[in-house]
Enzyme design. Structure first.
Site, PDB file in Angstrom:
ATOM      1  CB  CYS A 198      21.730   0.418  12.184  1.00 54.31           C
ATOM      2  SG  CYS A 198      21.062  -0.644  13.490  1.00 54.31           S
ATOM      3  CB  CYS A 255      25.160  -5.601   5.374  1.00 53.01           C
ATOM      4  SG  CYS A 255      24.494  -7.099   4.724  1.00 53.01           S
ATOM      5  CB  CYS A 266      20.497  -9.884   1.743  1.00 54.39           C
ATOM      6  SG  CYS A 266      21.001  -9.017   3.224  1.00 54.39           S
ATOM      7  CD  GLU A 306      25.618  -1.764   1.017  1.00 56.23           C
ATOM      8  OE1 GLU A 306      26.252  -0.975   1.695  1.00 56.23           O
ATOM      9  OE2 GLU A 306      25.895  -2.967   0.910  1.00 56.23           O
ATOM     10  CB  CYS A 313      26.640  -4.283  16.294  1.00 54.56           C
ATOM     11  SG  CYS A 313      24.938  -4.578  16.797  1.00 54.56           S
ATOM     12  CB  CYS A 337      27.663  -3.757  12.137  1.00 56.57           C
ATOM     13  SG  CYS A 337      26.420  -3.538  10.857  1.00 56.57           S
TER      14      CYS A 337
HETATM   15  N1  SAH Z   1      20.060  -5.530  12.424  1.00 57.83           N
HETATM   16  C1  SAH Z   1      19.813  -6.883  12.135  1.00 57.83           C
HETATM   17  C2  SAH Z   1      19.880  -7.217  10.680  1.00 57.83           C
HETATM   18  C3  SAH Z   1      21.009  -6.624   9.895  1.00 57.83           C
HETATM   19  S1  SAH Z   1      22.668  -7.046  10.322  1.00 57.83           S
HETATM   20  C4  SAH Z   1      20.751  -7.782  12.907  1.00 57.83           C
HETATM   21  O1  SAH Z   1      21.659  -7.269  13.533  1.00 57.83           O
HETATM   22  O2  SAH Z   1      20.516  -8.983  12.916  1.00 57.83           O
HETATM   23  C5  SAH Z   1      22.674  -8.728   9.945  1.00 57.83           C
HETATM   24  C6  SAH Z   1      23.974  -9.410   9.904  1.00 57.83           C
HETATM   25  O3  SAH Z   1      24.967  -8.771   9.110  1.00 57.83           O
HETATM   26  C7  SAH Z   1      24.697  -9.604  11.215  1.00 57.83           C
HETATM   27  O4  SAH Z   1      24.153 -10.501  12.091  1.00 57.83           O
HETATM   28  C8  SAH Z   1      25.922 -10.188  10.661  1.00 57.83           C
HETATM   29  O5  SAH Z   1      25.646 -11.535  10.425  1.00 57.83           O
HETATM   30  C9  SAH Z   1      26.157  -9.462   9.346  1.00 57.83           C
HETATM   31  N2  SAH Z   1      27.329  -8.591   9.470  1.00 57.83           N
HETATM   32  C10 SAH Z   1      27.385  -7.284   9.757  1.00 57.83           C
HETATM   33  N3  SAH Z   1      28.656  -6.859   9.802  1.00 57.83           N
HETATM   34  C11 SAH Z   1      29.423  -7.931   9.511  1.00 57.83           C
HETATM   35  C12 SAH Z   1      30.825  -8.147   9.398  1.00 57.83           C
HETATM   36  N4  SAH Z   1      31.689  -7.161   9.578  1.00 57.83           N
HETATM   37  N5  SAH Z   1      31.248  -9.385   9.130  1.00 57.83           N
HETATM   38  C13 SAH Z   1      30.374 -10.405   8.932  1.00 57.83           C
HETATM   39  N6  SAH Z   1      29.053 -10.261   9.013  1.00 57.83           N
HETATM   40  C14 SAH Z   1      28.585  -9.051   9.300  1.00 57.83           C
HETATM   41 FE1  SF4 Z   2      22.425  -2.490  13.360  1.00 59.33          FE
HETATM   42 FE2  SF4 Z   2      24.512  -3.709  12.235  1.00 59.33          FE
HETATM   43 FE3  SF4 Z   2      23.916  -4.146  14.794  1.00 59.33          FE
HETATM   44 FE4  SF4 Z   2      22.310  -5.150  12.892  1.00 59.33          FE
HETATM   45  S1  SF4 Z   2      24.418  -5.715  13.241  1.00 59.33           S
HETATM   46  S2  SF4 Z   2      21.690  -4.044  14.781  1.00 59.33           S
HETATM   47  S3  SF4 Z   2      22.479  -3.487  11.351  1.00 59.33           S
HETATM   48  S4  SF4 Z   2      24.566  -2.168  13.905  1.00 59.33           S
END
Ligand code: SAH
Ligand code: SF4
Length: 358
Positions: free
Chosen positions: A121, A343, A114, A93, A125, A128
């Site tokens: 990944c 995302c 973006c 995406e 986290c 996410c």
């Molecule tokens: N892996 C890298 C880049 C991708 S994720 C990183 O972790 O920085 C980037 C961002 O996506 C996260 O920092 C967060 O700001 C956003 N994100 C992911 N899941 C989210 C959620 N459930 N609610 C709000 N922001 C989210």
């Molecule tokens: Fe991976 Fe999502 Fe964590 Fe970024 S925030 S490192 S995309 S699991």
């Protein structure tokens, strides 16, 4: 015949080498780059200004492999989400985000995309959607640039900013990221100002230093989401490898190597997990020491994850605590945040659909 190379991942230096090996020169490479990035051609046979003698080997060895647009959500002048299918059937995406309208009704020319850097990944986290199924594979530099090229073609917009905040951990795909950055920043490429290109990382400390050592430097955002190890450990498994002190040492290195450019600390607010006022105070302290800037992001609900966003009122209190301690802070509370907003969520839906139809 061997497979043709997707030229969208090729730098000018590599293409110059190719032409020189055929008795050509850098001017032939420059002509091709001009068509690719200034005219955004989608078919390599549309290159103009090359003789038949130069065109033939180019077409024999290279092609443009555009990404397939599967779905677009949103409309003109709003945030638009793109779901792409890659040549091996996987999905990624990207999101096109226009500048928001100022109180006086004006709107700047800023147009941010973006992009994703991996399929899935590995870092898992807990908030996410991208990490739910682990890592499938890295994106090639051509697939990273392909997202920008396809969005430019589809929307007709001029892209002014790029953020690596889509699916994947860009610093875990350093080689392809590095090449993609060269193409995004290059005057011969997409020609986007380095400061307007932001790499976001969950905190791979050694790779942050590597990024800092790049000749042409870009902006950096850190997904912090916890101001001490105990809190961050609950949310981000990566913190057990590179703990906060080591992470901030790397950030300091980045800053010193990067003309003291401000680093953004991203902080998702999750109800009852990392949203205490004590965390806000610790976060402000860390941001101050680094001279950083804090972006507070109220959590977007993800299907399959049980966490929740705090009340709007609590989000404002958290933000104001940081602000009142003298740290530059932004926060946007969007309506309809739970509609595939975070995302990785569009892809997740598409994968489920595929699974149902198999
Ligand atoms: N892996 C890298 C880049 C991708 S994720 C990183 O972790 O920085 C980037 C961002 O996506 C996260 O920092 C967060 O700001 C956003 N994100 C992911 N899941 C989210 C959620 N459930 N609610 C709000 N922001 C989210
Ligand atoms: Fe991976 Fe999502 Fe964590 Fe970024 S925030 S490192 S995309 S699991």
């Amino acid at each position: 015949m061997s497979e043709k190379i997707n030229i969208l991942g090729t730098t000018r230096a590599e293409l110059t080498e190719f032409f020189e090996a055929q008795g050509g020169s850098q001017f032939h490479a420059a002509a091709v780059m001009d068509c690719l990035y200034k005219k955004n051609i989608q078919n390599l046979s549309d290159v103009e200004g090359l003789s038949e003698k130069r065109m033939a080997p180019l077409l024999e060895n290279f092609q443009i492999s555009p990404l397939t647009v599967v779905k677009v959500q949103g409309s003109e002048d709003t945030t638009r989400k793109y779901l792409f299918q890659l040549h091996d059937g996987r999905y990624v995406e990207s999101v096109l985000i226009p500048a928001s309208v100022a109180p006086d009704g004006s709107r700047s020319e800023r147009m941010t995309v973006c992009v994703s850097s991996q399929v899935g990944c590995a870092y898992g986290c807990m908030f996410c959607a991208s990490g739910l199924d682990g890592l499938t594979r890295n994106l090639s530099s051509a697939e990273i640039i392909g997202q920008l090229s396809a969005i430019k073609e589809h929307s007709g917009k001029n892209i002014t900013n790029v953020v690596f905040m889509g699916m994947g951990e860009p610093l875990a795909n350093f080689k392809n990221l590095n090449k993609a950055l060269d193409i995004i920043i290059g005057q011969w490429g997409l020609a986007i100002a380095p400061r307007q290109v932001t790499v976001s990382t969950s905190g791979l400390a050694p790779m942050i230093k590597k990024l800092a050592d790049r000749e042409e430097q870009v902006s950096l955002a850190i997904s912090l989401h916890g101001a001490d190890n105990a809190t961050r450990n609950k949310i981000m498994p990566v913190n057990s490898k590179w703990q906060i002190d080591e992470l901030f040492e790397a950030l300091q290195y980045f800053k010193e190597n990067n003309h003291n450019q401000r680093i953004t600390l991203e902080y998702i607010l999750i109800k009852g997990v990392n949203d205490s006022i004590e965390q806000a105070e610790m976060l402000a302290e860390r941001a101050k020491n680094l001279g950083g800037f804090v972006n507070v992001i109220p959590y977007n609900t993800v299907e399959g994850l049980e966490w929740e966003r705090p009340s709007d009122e609590h989000c404002y209190t958290f933000r104001d605590t940081i602000k009142n301690l003298g740290v530059m802070t932004t926060m946007r509370i969007e309506k309809g945040h739970d509609i595939d907003a975070a995302c990785g969520q569009l892809r997740l839906k598409e994968m489920k659909k595929d699974a149902e139809t198999v």
